[in-house]
Scaffold this active site. Structure first.
Site, PDB file in Angstrom:
ATOM      1  N   TYR A  63       0.799  -1.228   0.000  1.00 36.24           N
ATOM      2  CA  TYR A  63       0.000   0.000   0.000  1.00 36.24           C
ATOM      3  C   TYR A  63       0.834   1.282   0.000  1.00 36.24           C
ATOM      4  CZ  TYR A  63      -4.579  -2.149   0.477  1.00 36.24           C
ATOM      5  OH  TYR A  63      -5.743  -2.834   0.234  1.00 36.24           O
ATOM      6  N   ASP A  75      -6.553  -6.590   4.280  1.00 33.94           N
ATOM      7  CA  ASP A  75      -7.627  -6.123   3.396  1.00 33.94           C
ATOM      8  C   ASP A  75      -8.450  -7.316   2.919  1.00 33.94           C
ATOM      9  OD1 ASP A  75      -9.106  -4.413   1.658  1.00 33.94           O
ATOM     10  OD2 ASP A  75      -7.862  -5.108  -0.007  1.00 33.94           O
TER      11      ASP A  75
HETATM   12  C1  IPM Z   1     -10.702  -1.167   2.537  1.00 34.77           C
HETATM   13  C2  IPM Z   1     -10.800  -0.833   1.090  1.00 34.77           C
HETATM   14  C3  IPM Z   1      -9.617   0.040   0.689  1.00 34.77           C
HETATM   15  C4  IPM Z   1      -8.346  -0.739   0.953  1.00 34.77           C
HETATM   16  C5  IPM Z   1      -9.682   0.508  -0.787  1.00 34.77           C
HETATM   17  C6  IPM Z   1     -10.997   1.172  -1.084  1.00 34.77           C
HETATM   18  C7  IPM Z   1      -8.530   1.385  -1.146  1.00 34.77           C
HETATM   19  O1  IPM Z   1     -10.876  -1.982   0.298  1.00 34.77           O
HETATM   20  O2  IPM Z   1     -10.706  -0.250   3.366  1.00 34.77           O
HETATM   21  O3  IPM Z   1     -10.645  -2.364   2.857  1.00 34.77           O
HETATM   22  O4  IPM Z   1      -7.873  -1.481   0.085  1.00 34.77           O
HETATM   23  O5  IPM Z   1      -7.812  -0.617   2.052  1.00 34.77           O
HETATM   24 MN    MN Z   2     -10.989  -3.807   1.445  1.00 37.76          MN
END
Ligand code: IPM
Ligand code: MN
Length: 375
Positions: free
Chosen positions: A126, A241
């Site tokens: 990320y 995630d």
């Molecule tokens: C989450 C979402 C986000 C992430 C996206 C929307 C960027 O999927 O909060 O889980 O990947 O963290």
């Molecule tokens: Mn997510």
């Protein structure tokens, strides 16, 4: 009245405004019943903000979020990277807390799940460092893991395991606190290996918490095989995630999945799911993800600001949700046929009933004036 809490809020896109309205209605009732004073500050962000103001997170919104006590956020659309990922990084909201808990009247294949995913929220894939080679025929992404961030999230996970254990023992449960570190250090001995070694080392300071580790593929399997066996899962950003969407499905789906992004002094609260454009405007979005998120917000205020009124309000909200789902009033995604508004009204009425207030008089609109930003 206790002191006023300044809540910045993002209504978001798609179903965002519909489920946010539900949180506002419930917070107005709780504020009245528990004498908690909230000052709401609209901080537009997301796809609509990009269209209206030319930025997914306009400067004014960001500044107002920084000046608030916390931010309550509904899902946004295609601009998640510029909004929530930006906020997580900029405000160093390093811990993403994602509970998955069975409630008796929310349908699920399981009945005894009560786990929480503690997701590292600032690193891993990320960090957004991708690049291309060979004229775009080769693409590379960097996975960044530091000992400091890994130890910090591990400490959060162990502290959460201890405090959950305290709450559960006071209600008579015998279960012992546990933390499982989820990673793939067999394939990634440097990055995931560092994450694992950091968690191993922090675990030594928490001898009363049972500690183990699991590869992410095994964890994904065990989450659908025997999710009741998990207590606290600590993991890196991308695995967290993916596993948190999976975990939501063993307790009723994304319509009930809440989360919090914690830093040391600030937090952003948001449902786990996206803005569901396919059902936007139909009035059938499940408000429970937003309301469980609101419950997390009240618990955080209660703990951080040592405010017993907020803790009492969070308990009242949880028991009102239980009572209303028990009565069968639910949105279609969890087996009911009620609308967002009907469920919300019923929860508001139940809070009033529990707290000895007059029954719902039909109000659903927002009762207080917002602080308006100057543009
Ligand atoms: C989450 C979402 C986000 C992430 C996206 C929307 C960027 O999927 O909060 O889980 O990947 O963290
Ligand atoms: Mn997510």
């Amino acid at each position: 009245m206790s002191r006023a809490y300044r809540v910045s809020y993002i209504e978001g896109d798609g179903i965002g405004p519909e489920i946010f309205a539900s949180a506002r209605a419930v917070l107005d009732v709780l504020s009245d019943s528990f004498k908690i004073s909230f000052e709401f500050v609209a901080t537009p962000a997301g796809d609509k903000a990009l269209k209206d103001f030319g930025a997914a997170l306009p400067k004014q919104s960001y500044a107002a979020i920084r000046e608030s006590d916390l931010c309550l956020k509904a899902p946004v659309g295609e601009t998640a990277k510029e909004t929530i990922l930006f906020l997580r990084q900029e405000l160093d909201l390093y811990a993403n807390i994602r509970p998955a808990k069975n409630y008796p009247y929310i349908e699920s294949k399981f009945s005894d799940v009560d786990l929480v995913i503690v997701r590292e929220n600032t690193e891993d894939l990320y960090v957004g460092r991708e690049f291309e080679e060979m004229n775009g025929k080769k693409a590379i992404a960097l996975k960044v893991v530091t000992e400091a961030a890994s130890k910090r999230i591990a400490r959060t996970a162990f502290e959460i395991a201890l405090s959950r254990h305290e709450t559960r023992s006071s209600s008579g449960s015998q279960s012992e606190p546990s933390v499982v570190c989820v990673q793939k250090s067999n394939v990634l001995p440097m990055t995931d290996g560092l994450f694992l070694r950091s968690c191993d080392s922090v675990s030594k300071s928490f001898p009363s918490v049972k500690y183990s580790s699991m590869y992410v593929d095994t964890a994904a399997m065990n989450l659908v095989r025997s999710p009741e066996a998990f207590d606290v899962i600590v993991t890196s950003n991308m695995y967290g995630d993916i596993l948190s969407d999976e975990a939501s499905q063993v307790v009723g789906g994304l319509g009930v999945a809440s989360s919090a992004n914690y830093g040391d002094d600030f937090a952003v609260f948001e449902p786990v799911h996206g803005c569901a454009p396919d059902i936007a405007g139909k009035g059938i979005a499940n408000p429970l993800s937003m309301l469980f998120t609101t419950k997390m917000m009240l618990e955080w205020l209660g703990a951080k600001r040592q405010d017993p009124s907020c803790l009492a309000a969070s308990k009242s909200l949880e028991s009102a949700i239980s009572a209303v789902t028990r009565s069968g009033m639910k949105t279609p995604d969890i087996g009911g046929n009620s609308s967002t508004e009907i469920v919300t009204r019923a929860i508001c009425a139940e809070i009033r009933r529990q707290t000895g207030r007059a029954l719902d008089d039909g109000r659903f609109e927002i009762m207080k004036e917002d602080v308006l930003l100057k543009w």
